[in-house]
Design a protein around this motif. Structure first.
Motif, mmCIF file in Angstrom:
data_model
loop_
_atom_site.group_PDB
_atom_site.id
_atom_site.type_symbol
_atom_site.label_atom_id
_atom_site.label_comp_id
_atom_site.label_asym_id
_atom_site.label_seq_id
_atom_site.Cartn_x
_atom_site.Cartn_y
_atom_site.Cartn_z
ATOM 1 N N ILE A 341 -10.626 -29.069 8.057
ATOM 2 C CA ILE A 341 -11.414 -28.919 9.408
ATOM 3 C C ILE A 341 -10.286 -28.980 10.515
ATOM 4 C CG2 ILE A 341 -13.294 -29.794 10.710
ATOM 5 C CD1 ILE A 341 -14.377 -29.943 7.659
ATOM 6 N N ARG A 342 -10.393 -28.197 11.450
ATOM 7 C CA ARG A 342 -9.532 -28.466 12.718
ATOM 8 C C ARG A 342 -10.201 -28.590 14.096
ATOM 9 N NH1 ARG A 342 -6.832 -23.795 11.192
ATOM 10 N NH2 ARG A 342 -6.716 -23.330 13.466
ATOM 11 N N HIS A 343 -11.342 -28.219 14.106
ATOM 12 C CA HIS A 343 -11.922 -28.094 15.258
ATOM 13 C C HIS A 343 -13.479 -28.335 15.355
ATOM 14 C CE1 HIS A 343 -8.531 -26.067 16.790
ATOM 15 N NE2 HIS A 343 -8.724 -25.243 16.045
ATOM 16 N N ALA A 344 -14.055 -29.586 15.759
ATOM 17 C CA ALA A 344 -15.255 -30.153 15.588
ATOM 18 C C ALA A 344 -15.114 -31.646 16.289
ATOM 19 C CB ALA A 344 -15.618 -30.575 14.312
ATOM 20 N N GLY A 345 -16.209 -31.686 17.468
ATOM 21 C CA GLY A 345 -16.423 -33.010 17.970
ATOM 22 C C GLY A 345 -16.473 -34.078 17.168
ATOM 23 N N ALA A 374 -14.306 -28.423 21.603
ATOM 24 C CA ALA A 374 -13.658 -29.217 20.595
ATOM 25 C C ALA A 374 -12.380 -28.625 20.261
ATOM 26 C CB ALA A 374 -14.505 -29.480 19.498
ATOM 27 N N ARG A 375 -12.249 -27.515 20.638
ATOM 28 C CA ARG A 375 -10.559 -26.855 20.388
ATOM 29 C C ARG A 375 -9.759 -27.835 21.191
ATOM 30 N NH1 ARG A 375 -9.960 -22.029 18.077
ATOM 31 N NH2 ARG A 375 -7.913 -22.246 19.020
ATOM 32 N N PHE A 376 -10.239 -28.491 22.410
ATOM 33 C CA PHE A 376 -9.011 -29.111 23.237
ATOM 34 C C PHE A 376 -9.683 -30.474 23.749
ATOM 35 C CE2 PHE A 376 -10.986 -25.476 25.348
ATOM 36 C CZ PHE A 376 -11.770 -26.122 26.603
ATOM 37 N N LEU B 120 -5.857 -34.502 15.629
ATOM 38 C CA LEU B 120 -5.400 -33.168 15.323
ATOM 39 C C LEU B 120 -4.848 -32.500 16.431
ATOM 40 C CD1 LEU B 120 -9.148 -31.973 13.884
ATOM 41 C CD2 LEU B 120 -6.798 -32.443 12.503
ATOM 42 N N LEU B 122 -3.697 -29.544 19.123
ATOM 43 C CA LEU B 122 -4.135 -28.267 19.708
ATOM 44 C C LEU B 122 -3.604 -26.987 19.041
ATOM 45 C CD1 LEU B 122 -4.273 -29.032 23.341
ATOM 46 C CD2 LEU B 122 -5.930 -29.693 21.479
ATOM 47 N N ASP B 205 -5.425 -22.998 24.567
ATOM 48 C CA ASP B 205 -6.583 -24.125 24.457
ATOM 49 C C ASP B 205 -6.294 -25.083 25.725
ATOM 50 O OD1 ASP B 205 -7.988 -23.252 22.205
ATOM 51 O OD2 ASP B 205 -5.894 -23.893 20.964
ATOM 52 N N LYS B 206 -5.236 -25.160 26.132
ATOM 53 C CA LYS B 206 -4.711 -26.065 27.250
ATOM 54 C C LYS B 206 -3.556 -25.463 28.060
ATOM 55 C CE LYS B 206 -4.228 -30.865 28.067
ATOM 56 N NZ LYS B 206 -4.359 -32.333 27.299
ATOM 57 N N GLY B 227 -8.310 -26.965 28.517
ATOM 58 C CA GLY B 227 -7.950 -28.252 29.027
ATOM 59 C C GLY B 227 -6.916 -27.957 29.906
ATOM 60 N N VAL B 386 -3.072 -33.377 21.173
ATOM 61 C CA VAL B 386 -3.906 -33.672 20.212
ATOM 62 C C VAL B 386 -5.439 -33.875 20.939
ATOM 63 C CG1 VAL B 386 -2.020 -34.559 18.964
ATOM 64 C CG2 VAL B 386 -3.782 -36.140 20.140
ATOM 65 N N LYS B 387 -6.076 -33.947 19.960
ATOM 66 C CA LYS B 387 -7.525 -34.217 20.307
ATOM 67 C C LYS B 387 -8.130 -34.979 19.280
ATOM 68 C CE LYS B 387 -8.627 -29.991 18.189
ATOM 69 N NZ LYS B 387 -9.564 -29.927 17.323
ATOM 70 N N ILE B 388 -9.267 -35.640 19.479
ATOM 71 C CA ILE B 388 -9.757 -36.874 18.397
ATOM 72 C C ILE B 388 -11.185 -36.265 18.080
ATOM 73 C CG2 ILE B 388 -10.689 -38.857 18.007
ATOM 74 C CD1 ILE B 388 -8.543 -40.022 20.104
ATOM 75 N N SER B 389 -11.317 -36.155 16.839
ATOM 76 C CA SER B 389 -12.953 -35.838 16.179
ATOM 77 C C SER B 389 -13.445 -37.187 15.228
ATOM 78 C CB SER B 389 -12.824 -34.815 15.250
ATOM 79 O OG SER B 389 -12.116 -33.728 15.943
ATOM 80 N N ASN B 390 -14.414 -37.730 15.584
ATOM 81 C CA ASN B 390 -15.098 -38.641 14.925
ATOM 82 C C ASN B 390 -15.306 -38.353 13.501
ATOM 83 O OD1 ASN B 390 -14.672 -40.405 17.125
ATOM 84 N ND2 ASN B 390 -16.740 -40.013 17.921
#
Lengths: 427, 427
Positions: A341-345, A374-376, B120, B122, B205-206, B227, B386-390
């Motif tokens: 899973i790469r993109h999700a909040g 959530a992609r960025f 993760l 981008l 994405d950014k 972004g 990168v971005k953070i997903s909970n």
């Protein structure tokens, strides 16, 4: 809830529509927003109060803008003790989780160079809290607590006050979260006041918090004058389900997202046609039993789609393409899918993790990127309340060692003085 | 260089003017920028090429937009081998530093809850590189390498091509940094192409990288569609000096910043009147010996100020108020001051750390917040890519344990379905 299978005509178009969802075009409101920003930048408190009167029908003097300690004390009396306790428990769990996000200043030496980064809290943060019918004390906790954990010295909050005053739950939540000062102003004028500062409201370094299109546009136009957080849109949930999922639980979770507002977006992605049909049926049945049936039903009929795909592999691809705010993995072994899973909040794993548990009490932040961002964009975190400064220190020997390539690079860019500043150390 | 002491009339006003510096008002160019954004969103490549012809006087077909592998190979032949080696050394050191910024996905268990965050990379990042006379291959390295270290799959670069084609140093730097594709388009049209995607240029994405007011405004208006990184303004250096500093070195460092462009801003803050006078004199003498004397002299006469203050304590306060992009600590024991410095893009400690060493070869990023935005923006880092997903997972027992407060909080906010989604697990 519409069910559409990969073999159906229109599947591709339906998925594409979802992937492209929710791009807010702020162009139409930009001129109006800029007018208010300019007026507040020039006119300060007076302009703020003029707009408060115009838009919120509230007459205030500058002295009365700030919520008093007495009002906060009164707010506690207005709510049940058990509700206060629930807010406190949530606050505690939020603080515990966010403590783990703290990062520290670090440095290391490599030969004669000391390199590193200082991680420093912001000085002043402004929190925007919308008014209106929907009040979210939980969001006050989610936005303010990470700031305090980060070490922010001063957290200011602005929220519009209707005729009835500010909702007591918001005041209690703000107090529990450690908000330092609260002003009863809302809208673009509040955002402008925090960005530029007025006599009453101190200038902040960053503005955080959700708001309508005007507030969101104001924040965007102020990017650079202050820091801002992500742009938040309508709530979303995507459920990834295999045959092991409980259709009734999945339906309950989808409805929990749908009751937010009629723009809320919910999706099911599953390799099982049967599951899709069962969930759709359960949604249909359960939606009638809610206190917000009208809203949830509207959201479901407008935006809900169940995508039936070839395999779980493909289901994960689809979830990544959609990049939903909330992603629930309702499968036998949910942790097995985590890596793909790469993109999700936020990710909710397993059948005893309803999104509501993360909305309120789990601890991780519920301020999450929506509309595919959530992609960025990231979940709100302690990172949003600190900033990084680089640290560089060279010994004479180390500077000597890198001088020649440094001088070469400076000359490539035509920067004579850059070269000389290094060479001058050895004259 | 103007010298002004705390006892002088006008000191406070001069300092306030510096603190308030450099707020770019993008309002005036917003309508023009929005027109181009809309045209490219609708018209794709054709619109991009129409604007390239209009603004850059370059006629291209869509096929010719992408720089070919042959052109990159040719670029290597056009530059000296030693220059390529210097770029490679810088790239290596930048990569080494940024490797340390990588953070990993983490999870922990607390009673029956598994909580954590996924970090993760981008998918696709767009790098904007300005054209014109000033070419900065070093900035290509600084922007692209952290993306690659973060694990970004695809780094796209756009840069305008004049009649002479793209500067070979930029192409070599992009190649060394691992940029995956390069397009010879610039300006708002390039930014729009990356944000919305065209047939030729994939949606990113950014978008990261500096640019003029039009490019900066385009990025701001696209915030949320993609972004963006911080808003970059003119270069700045603040030197904190005590009596032990070498005035000639300090002057060389100030001039190194001043040669960037006539808007560059340089400040000295010192408790020593003598130091201020000596530095001002050294600046006066050295400025005449540069290849970019005219530019540096203009920047110095317009913006350079030496503030003489009561003590080093006060000097640090002033540095924090100014929140400069570059802060050089030219004192006996520079590390002693580290803890008290709260706002600066980067800190250079000690007399053998000219800012130029950090601009080119030290390793930490040289893309830094300017104009006082170091109060809330960070040095560019792996974090930006990168971005953070909970991550949230509850056992049945844990959900049971928090169910009551959860239900209570849901009801406070009027969210019946939220409460039911948790309760349904126990029916």
């Amino acid at each position: 809830m519409k069910v559409i299978a990969y073999s159906d005509r229109g599947f591709k178009a339906a998925l594409e529509k979802v992937v492209q969802r929710g791009r807010q075009d702020t162009g139409a409101v930009e001129p109006a927003v800029r007018t208010i920003l300019k007026a507040v930048e020039r006119g300060g408190d007076r302009a703020v109060l003029r707009y408060a009167k115009k838009f919120d029908r509230v007459s205030l003097t500058p002295d009365a803008m700030r919520v008093t300690p007495e009002e906060i004390k009164e707010a506690y009396y207005k709510i049940r003790k058990e509700d206060g306790d629930a807010l406190r428990l949530a606050a505690q769990r939020i603080a515990t989780f966010h403590e783990r996000q703290r990062t520290k200043t670090w440095m290391y030496q490599e030969q004669g160079a000391t390199l590193g980064q200082a991680v420093l809290p912001l000085d002043v943060v402004g929190l925007y809290v919308p008014g209106g019918k929907a009040v979210y004390p939980s969001t006050v906790l989610m936005a303010a607590i990470p700031a305090k954990v980060a070490g922010v010295r001063r957290v200011t909050m602005c929220t519009p006050s209707g005729q009835a005053g500010i909702n007591p739950y918001l005041l209690v939540a703000a107090d529990i979260a450690g908000v330092d000062e609260i002003y009863r102003v809302g809208g673009v004028q509040a955002v402008a006041a925090m960005a530029y500062g007025t006599k009453t409201i101190a200038k902040v370094d960053k503005i955080v918090g959700p708001g309508n299109i005007y507030v969101a546009t104001a924040k965007k136009l102020l990017y650079g004058v202050v820091g801002i957080d992500m742009m938040a849109g309508p709530s979303e949930l995507l459920v990834l389900a295999d045959e092991s999922a409980n259709p009734s639980h999945v339906a309950a979770d989808l409805l929990c997202e749908a009751e937010h507002d009629e723009h809320a977006k919910v999706y099911l992605v599953t390799p099982s046609r049967k599951m899709a049909d069962n969930v759709a049926r359960a949604v249909q049945a359960q939606v009638k039993q809610l206190s917000r049936t009208a809203i949830a039903a509207k959201a479901i009929s407008r935006h809900a789609v169940a995508f039936v795909v070839e395999s779980m592999e493909r289901a994960i691809d689809v979830a990544n393409e959609i990049a939903a705010e909330h992603l629930s993995v309702a499968t036998e072994r949910p942790f097995d899918y985590l890596e793909r899973i790469r993109h999700a909040g936020a990710l909710f794993l397993g059948r005893y993790t309803p999104p509501a548990v993360a909305d309120y009490i789990a601890g991780p932040n519920h301020v999450l990127p929506t509309g595919g961002t959530a992609r960025f964009f990231s979940a709100l975190s302690v990172n949003d309340y600190v900033k990084i400064s680089n640290i560089v220190s060279f010994t004479k020997e180390e500077l000597q060692r890198v001088k020649d390539p440094l001088v070469r690079l400076a000359h490539i860019e035509g920067f004579d003085a850059h070269a000389k500043s290094a060479e001058s150390r050895f004259l």
